[in-house]
Enzyme design. Structure first.
Site, PDB file in Angstrom:
ATOM      1  CE  LYS A 194      -3.637  -2.793   2.605  1.00  0.00           C
ATOM      2  NZ  LYS A 194      -3.073  -2.951   4.086  1.00  0.00           N
ATOM      3  NE  ARG A 215       1.702   0.183   2.263  1.00  0.00           N
ATOM      4  CZ  ARG A 215       2.606   0.288   3.308  1.00  0.00           C
ATOM      5  NH1 ARG A 215       3.716  -0.269   3.333  1.00  0.00           N
ATOM      6  NH2 ARG A 215       2.363   1.304   4.335  1.00  0.00           N
ATOM      7  CE  LYS A 246      -7.077  -1.053   3.664  1.00  0.00           C
ATOM      8  NZ  LYS A 246      -6.022  -1.347   4.590  1.00  0.00           N
ATOM      9  CB  SER A 272      -7.900   6.837   5.272  1.00  0.00           C
ATOM     10  OG  SER A 272      -6.774   6.399   4.543  1.00  0.00           O
TER      11      SER A 272
HETATM   12  C1  PBG Z   1      -1.265  -1.425   6.221  1.00  0.00           C
HETATM   13  C2  PBG Z   1      -2.618  -0.730   6.102  1.00  0.00           C
HETATM   14  C3  PBG Z   1      -3.037   0.141   5.440  1.00  0.00           C
HETATM   15  C4  PBG Z   1      -4.316   0.403   5.538  1.00  0.00           C
HETATM   16  C5  PBG Z   1      -4.794  -0.443   6.586  1.00  0.00           C
HETATM   17  N1  PBG Z   1      -3.561  -1.131   6.892  1.00  0.00           N
HETATM   18  C6  PBG Z   1      -2.180   1.061   4.636  1.00  0.00           C
HETATM   19  C7  PBG Z   1      -1.641   0.452   3.529  1.00  0.00           C
HETATM   20  O1  PBG Z   1      -1.721  -0.647   3.083  1.00  0.00           O
HETATM   21  O2  PBG Z   1      -0.811   1.256   2.877  1.00  0.00           O
HETATM   22  C8  PBG Z   1      -5.215   1.498   5.016  1.00  0.00           C
HETATM   23  C9  PBG Z   1      -6.330   2.137   5.729  1.00  0.00           C
HETATM   24  C10 PBG Z   1      -7.029   3.288   5.391  1.00  0.00           C
HETATM   25  O3  PBG Z   1      -6.644   3.903   4.459  1.00  0.00           O
HETATM   26  O4  PBG Z   1      -8.076   3.527   5.921  1.00  0.00           O
HETATM   27  N2  PBG Z   1      -1.058  -2.602   7.062  1.00  0.00           N
END
Ligand code: PBG
Length: 326
Positions: A194, A215, A246, A272
């Site tokens: 991720k 993050r 991801k 997203s």
């Molecule tokens: C955090 C989380 C995020 C997403 C899924 N779980 C945001 C992040 O890590 O900042 C993002 C999913 C998306 O953008 O569709 N637990």
């Protein structure tokens, strides 16, 4: 010319005959947002077509997912109150646990009920873990809270938990906790590779994220490729049943690398920002929306993903049921 590749492209039937990759509804997971104290669904401005759900509308959505034959629903909870430790995350009556129980009640075994296992929606600072005095995210103590969260989610009826916080060792700690609590059959879908991505932008509104800053001390650097395999192989060694990459669409090299390196199912999360970019450009009439959705998802499949998380899961499942080729 003896070889004429165009021969096999001469008609839709011919192309269908030789197509290598197909989307299937059963391989899609719909991420869904449920908000505490919400009476009726609310549109998410930055994600046109996606809504925050009340418990009632979430029940209806889960039924629609089961009817459409998609594989799973991945639940994210948005609480009314937050604190520094994110204690709503493992509260039996917390919004996410209530949602898991409601959805599991509705769909039984017709849909895999997945829970996001991370603290960021529940902390008042918006980070995925707890902070020390200097504001740094603490790894091992955070894992203990993930373990509590995962056990409460299993108790609420989740078939699968999905740790997305990128703490080191989180999968092993969660696996042990689930086993010790009597949930050896609850599966883990690990967010393994991720990345710290700007493509999560619209998601911030979806979960009313409180984060300032970023993050980058726990999620991966987009400049790294080989490191994805270190993360993924660690997660498998610790007990991950499914591993995830991801974002998806801009990280197809990572999906392909991971696919080649492992034998467990590989998931990819079309996030997203990937969703909203296509919706935004389609709304201006500059592209054919359906083609871009189909092509973006097929590309993720082609790179090697078995399972795809996408906000279009339900719509695509309906298209597939109508026999449209995407
Ligand atoms: C955090 C989380 C995020 C997403 C899924 N779980 C945001 C992040 O890590 O900042 C993002 C999913 C998306 O953008 O569709 N637990």
């Amino acid at each position: 010319m003896r070889r004429r590749p165009r021969r096999l492209r001469s008609s839709a039937a011919m192309r269908g005959l030789v197509r290598e990759y197909h989307l299937a509804a059963g391989h899609l997971i719909l991420p869904a947002f449920v908000v505490e104290d919400l009476d009726s669904p609310r549109e998410i401005t930055a994600m046109p077509g996606v809504r925050q759900h009340s418990l009632d509308s979430l029940r209806r959505l889960a039924n629609a997912c089961a009817e459409a034959g998609i594989g799973g629903i991945d639940l994210f909870g948005v609480p009314a109150q937050r604190d520094s430790r994110g204690s709503g995350a493992w509260d039996e009556n917390g919004i996410l646990n209530q949602a898991i129980t409601a959805v599991a009640e509705e769909v039984g075994d017709d849909l895999v009920v997945i829970a996001d296992t991370c603290l960021d929606e529940f902390t008042d600072h918006g980070h995925c873990g707890i902070l020390d005095e200097d504001g740094q995210v603490v790894n091992d103590a955070t894992n203990e809270l993930y373990a509590r969260m995962a056990v409460s989610q299993a108790g609420a009826g989740a078939d699968m938990v999905s740790p997305s916080g990128m703490m080191d060792g989180q999968i092993g700690v969660i696996r042990r906790a689930l086993d010790n609590a009597g949930y050896p059959d609850v599966a883990i879908m690990a967010y393994s590779a991720k990345y710290a991505s700007g493509f999560y932008g619209p998601f911030r509104e979806a979960v009313d994220c409180q984060l300032t800053g970023d993050r980058r001390t726990y999620q991966m650097d987009p400049g790294n490729r080989r490191e994805a395999l270190i993360e993924t192989l660690l997660d498998i060694a610790e007990g991950a049943d499914i591993v995830m990459v991801k974002p998806a669409g801009y990280y197809l090299d990572i999906v392909a690398d991971v696919r080649a390196a492992v034998n467990v199912p590989v998931a990819a999360y079309q996030v997203s920002g990937e969703y909203s970019m296509i919706e935004a450009v389609a709304a201006r009439g500059w592209v054919d929306r359906e083609r871009l959705i189909g092509e973006s998802l097929t590309s993720i499949k082609r790179a090697g993903a078995d399972v795809i998380l996408t906000y279009w899961a339900l719509e695509v499942a309906r298209w597939l049921a109508e026999g449209r080729s995407l």
